[in-house]
Design a protein around this motif. Structure first.
Motif, PDB file in Angstrom:
ATOM      1  N   GLU A  26       0.897  -1.367   0.082  1.00 56.28           N
ATOM      2  CA  GLU A  26       0.094   0.001   0.029  1.00 56.28           C
ATOM      3  C   GLU A  26       0.755   1.265   0.060  1.00 56.28           C
ATOM      4  OE1 GLU A  26      -4.027  -1.309   2.193  1.00 56.28           O
ATOM      5  OE2 GLU A  26      -2.505  -1.059   3.498  1.00 56.28           O
ATOM      6  N   ASN A  27       1.929   1.253  -0.537  1.00 60.69           N
ATOM      7  CA  ASN A  27       2.736   2.470  -0.693  1.00 60.69           C
ATOM      8  C   ASN A  27       2.154   3.355  -1.736  1.00 60.69           C
ATOM      9  OD1 ASN A  27       4.608   1.004   0.848  1.00 60.69           O
ATOM     10  ND2 ASN A  27       6.038   0.442  -0.945  1.00 60.69           N
ATOM     11  N   VAL A  28       2.244   4.712  -1.477  1.00 64.22           N
ATOM     12  CA  VAL A  28       1.684   5.824  -2.437  1.00 64.22           C
ATOM     13  C   VAL A  28       2.914   6.460  -3.037  1.00 64.22           C
ATOM     14  CG1 VAL A  28       0.269   7.802  -2.416  1.00 64.22           C
ATOM     15  CG2 VAL A  28      -0.457   5.832  -1.191  1.00 64.22           C
ATOM     16  N   ILE A  29       2.860   6.494  -4.269  1.00 64.96           N
ATOM     17  CA  ILE A  29       3.831   7.424  -5.009  1.00 64.96           C
ATOM     18  C   ILE A  29       3.043   8.434  -5.738  1.00 64.96           C
ATOM     19  CG2 ILE A  29       5.744   7.211  -6.981  1.00 64.96           C
ATOM     20  CD1 ILE A  29       5.890   3.933  -6.011  1.00 64.96           C
ATOM     21  N   LEU A  30       3.572   9.523  -5.649  1.00 63.70           N
ATOM     22  CA  LEU A  30       3.066  10.750  -6.226  1.00 63.70           C
ATOM     23  C   LEU A  30       3.620  11.104  -7.480  1.00 63.70           C
ATOM     24  CD1 LEU A  30       2.242  12.993  -3.480  1.00 63.70           C
ATOM     25  CD2 LEU A  30       0.895  11.665  -4.416  1.00 63.70           C
ATOM     26  N   ILE A  31       3.014  11.192  -8.567  1.00 62.23           N
ATOM     27  CA  ILE A  31       3.716  11.562  -9.848  1.00 62.23           C
ATOM     28  C   ILE A  31       3.042  12.995 -10.442  1.00 62.23           C
ATOM     29  CG2 ILE A  31       4.012  10.635 -12.311  1.00 62.23           C
ATOM     30  CD1 ILE A  31       3.659   7.890 -11.268  1.00 62.23           C
ATOM     31  N   ARG A  32       3.856  13.889 -10.669  1.00 61.90           N
ATOM     32  CA  ARG A  32       3.374  15.250 -11.032  1.00 61.90           C
ATOM     33  C   ARG A  32       4.186  15.502 -12.571  1.00 61.90           C
ATOM     34  NH1 ARG A  32       4.271  16.390  -5.637  1.00 61.90           N
ATOM     35  NH2 ARG A  32       2.134  16.641  -4.850  1.00 61.90           N
ATOM     36  N   GLU A  33       3.337  15.846 -13.619  1.00 63.23           N
ATOM     37  CA  GLU A  33       4.059  15.852 -15.000  1.00 63.23           C
ATOM     38  C   GLU A  33       5.066  17.077 -15.034  1.00 63.23           C
ATOM     39  OE1 GLU A  33       2.663  16.755 -19.672  1.00 63.23           O
ATOM     40  OE2 GLU A  33       1.303  16.199 -18.002  1.00 63.23           O
ATOM     41  N   GLY A  34       6.295  16.858 -15.493  1.00 63.22           N
ATOM     42  CA  GLY A  34       7.296  17.836 -15.436  1.00 63.22           C
ATOM     43  C   GLY A  34       8.135  18.119 -14.211  1.00 63.22           C
ATOM     44  N   GLU A  35       7.901  16.975 -13.275  1.00 64.60           N
ATOM     45  CA  GLU A  35       8.691  17.253 -12.015  1.00 64.60           C
ATOM     46  C   GLU A  35       9.239  15.757 -11.769  1.00 64.60           C
ATOM     47  OE1 GLU A  35       6.576  18.701  -8.541  1.00 64.60           O
ATOM     48  OE2 GLU A  35       5.441  20.278  -9.974  1.00 64.60           O
ATOM     49  N   ASN A  36      10.129  15.836 -10.993  1.00 68.99           N
ATOM     50  CA  ASN A  36      10.601  14.514 -10.364  1.00 68.99           C
ATOM     51  C   ASN A  36       9.647  13.726  -9.661  1.00 68.99           C
ATOM     52  OD1 ASN A  36      13.103  14.888 -11.461  1.00 68.99           O
ATOM     53  ND2 ASN A  36      14.027  15.845  -9.826  1.00 68.99           N
ATOM     54  N   THR A  37       9.659  12.507  -9.730  1.00 70.62           N
ATOM     55  CA  THR A  37       8.886  11.722  -8.789  1.00 70.62           C
ATOM     56  C   THR A  37       8.939  12.105  -7.291  1.00 70.62           C
ATOM     57  OG1 THR A  37       8.668   9.928 -10.420  1.00 70.62           O
ATOM     58  CG2 THR A  37       7.977   9.210  -8.176  1.00 70.62           C
ATOM     59  N   GLU A  38       7.975  12.118  -6.508  1.00 72.66           N
ATOM     60  CA  GLU A  38       8.212  12.550  -4.990  1.00 72.66           C
ATOM     61  C   GLU A  38       8.701  11.271  -4.502  1.00 72.66           C
ATOM     62  OE1 GLU A  38       7.422  15.293  -3.382  1.00 72.66           O
ATOM     63  OE2 GLU A  38       7.217  16.162  -5.279  1.00 72.66           O
ATOM     64  N   ARG A  39       9.254  11.134  -3.228  1.00 69.52           N
ATOM     65  CA  ARG A  39       9.367  10.023  -2.387  1.00 69.52           C
ATOM     66  C   ARG A  39       8.282   9.209  -1.913  1.00 69.52           C
ATOM     67  NH1 ARG A  39      12.312  12.619   2.342  1.00 69.52           N
ATOM     68  NH2 ARG A  39      11.909  14.470   1.630  1.00 69.52           N
ATOM     69  N   ALA A  40       8.139   7.837  -2.130  1.00 67.89           N
ATOM     70  CA  ALA A  40       7.121   7.245  -1.666  1.00 67.89           C
ATOM     71  C   ALA A  40       6.724   7.352  -0.213  1.00 67.89           C
ATOM     72  CB  ALA A  40       7.137   5.697  -2.043  1.00 67.89           C
ATOM     73  N   ILE A  41       5.493   7.101   0.094  1.00 64.72           N
ATOM     74  CA  ILE A  41       4.778   7.020   1.374  1.00 64.72           C
ATOM     75  C   ILE A  41       4.758   5.699   1.754  1.00 64.72           C
ATOM     76  CG2 ILE A  41       3.200   7.673   3.068  1.00 64.72           C
ATOM     77  CD1 ILE A  41       2.597  10.214   1.590  1.00 64.72           C
ATOM     78  N   LEU A  42       5.685   4.966   2.456  1.00 60.81           N
ATOM     79  CA  LEU A  42       5.542   3.355   2.573  1.00 60.81           C
ATOM     80  C   LEU A  42       4.432   3.003   3.173  1.00 60.81           C
ATOM     81  CD1 LEU A  42       9.365   3.027   3.236  1.00 60.81           C
ATOM     82  CD2 LEU A  42       8.231   3.139   1.076  1.00 60.81           C
ATOM     83  N   TYR A  43       4.169   1.810   3.121  1.00 59.66           N
ATOM     84  CA  TYR A  43       3.219   0.976   3.635  1.00 59.66           C
ATOM     85  C   TYR A  43       3.097   1.166   5.215  1.00 59.66           C
ATOM     86  CZ  TYR A  43       0.661  -3.109   5.639  1.00 59.66           C
ATOM     87  OH  TYR A  43      -0.163  -3.891   6.394  1.00 59.66           O
ATOM     88  N   SER A  44       4.503   1.218   5.974  1.00 61.20           N
ATOM     89  CA  SER A  44       4.619   1.319   7.334  1.00 61.20           C
ATOM     90  C   SER A  44       4.555   2.774   7.837  1.00 61.20           C
ATOM     91  CB  SER A  44       6.076   0.757   7.295  1.00 61.20           C
ATOM     92  OG  SER A  44       7.057   1.528   6.844  1.00 61.20           O
ATOM     93  N   ASP A  45       4.145   3.543   7.146  1.00 65.87           N
ATOM     94  CA  ASP A  45       4.105   4.969   7.371  1.00 65.87           C
ATOM     95  C   ASP A  45       2.699   5.104   8.039  1.00 65.87           C
ATOM     96  OD1 ASP A  45       3.306   7.782   7.565  1.00 65.87           O
ATOM     97  OD2 ASP A  45       4.876   8.055   6.147  1.00 65.87           O
ATOM     98  N   MET A  46       2.655   5.441   9.507  1.00 72.69           N
ATOM     99  CA  MET A  46       1.395   5.555  10.234  1.00 72.69           C
ATOM    100  C   MET A  46       1.038   6.871  10.658  1.00 72.69           C
ATOM    101  SD  MET A  46       0.237   2.460  10.278  1.00 72.69           S
ATOM    102  CE  MET A  46       1.095   0.758  10.077  1.00 72.69           C
ATOM    103  N   ARG A  47       1.402   7.916   9.837  1.00 74.42           N
ATOM    104  CA  ARG A  47       1.211   9.092  10.320  1.00 74.42           C
ATOM    105  C   ARG A  47      -0.200   9.511   9.939  1.00 74.42           C
ATOM    106  NH1 ARG A  47       5.609  12.437   6.976  1.00 74.42           N
ATOM    107  NH2 ARG A  47       5.133  10.573   5.568  1.00 74.42           N
ATOM    108  N   ALA A  48      -1.040   8.830   9.311  1.00 74.26           N
ATOM    109  CA  ALA A  48      -2.478   9.070   8.875  1.00 74.26           C
ATOM    110  C   ALA A  48      -3.447   8.606   9.830  1.00 74.26           C
ATOM    111  CB  ALA A  48      -2.900   8.672   7.336  1.00 74.26           C
ATOM    112  N   GLU A  49      -3.078   8.182  11.091  1.00 74.26           N
ATOM    113  CA  GLU A  49      -4.084   7.677  12.283  1.00 74.26           C
ATOM    114  C   GLU A  49      -5.409   8.438  12.263  1.00 74.26           C
ATOM    115  OE1 GLU A  49      -6.207   5.432  14.131  1.00 74.26           O
ATOM    116  OE2 GLU A  49      -3.938   4.737  13.798  1.00 74.26           O
ATOM    117  N   LYS A  50      -5.282   9.842  12.411  1.00 74.35           N
ATOM    118  CA  LYS A  50      -6.268  10.379  12.545  1.00 74.35           C
ATOM    119  C   LYS A  50      -7.369  10.446  11.382  1.00 74.35           C
ATOM    120  CE  LYS A  50      -4.449  14.004  15.813  1.00 74.35           C
ATOM    121  NZ  LYS A  50      -3.702  15.267  16.001  1.00 74.35           N
ATOM    122  N   GLU A  51      -6.809  10.423  10.252  1.00 74.37           N
ATOM    123  CA  GLU A  51      -7.529  10.582   9.012  1.00 74.37           C
ATOM    124  C   GLU A  51      -8.244   9.021   8.975  1.00 74.37           C
ATOM    125  OE1 GLU A  51      -4.916  13.534   9.024  1.00 74.37           O
ATOM    126  OE2 GLU A  51      -4.233  11.576   9.350  1.00 74.37           O
TER     127      GLU A  51
END
Length: 103
Positions: A26-51
């Motif tokens: 369940e990693n999330v990778i953001l892709i924006r046209e004309g920009e470098n790919t962002e760092r992935a938000i890994l499966y183990s990232d738990m910062r979205a508990e409130k969400e």
């Protein structure tokens, strides 16, 4: 099965230089046209508990619909967390299993 895939996609098997597999979960990778790919938000990232808690409270039937639990590790919770942090829009790449080929 592979032969059929090559034929359906009009790809010469001899032109393939490499094949790789991924089980990125369940990693999330953001892709924006004309920009470098962002760092992935890994499966183990738990910062979205409130969400995740907000999703469970406001969309209680989501698990019945998707057959998946809502946790901080799920892409939906991560994307909501990113939106709250003011992240600008992007294409999102989040799959569990993929096969990539280089032609």
């Amino acid at each position: 099965m592979t032969k059929k895939w090559f034929e359906e996609n009009d790809i010469n098997p001899e032109s393939v230089k490499a094949v790789t597999f991924s089980g990125q979960m369940e990693n999330v990778i953001l892709i924006r046209e004309g920009e470098n790919t962002e760092r992935a938000i890994l499966y183990s990232d738990m910062r979205a508990e409130k969400e995740a808690a907000w999703i469970r409270e406001h969309i209680p039937d989501l698990r019945k619909i998707t057959a998946n639990r809502t946790a901080p590790s799920t892409p939906f919770a991560k994307l909501l967390w990113m939106k709250k942090k003011g992240e600008k829009p992007a294409s999102v790449f989040s799959v569990q299993k993929i096969i990539l080929f280089i032609n």
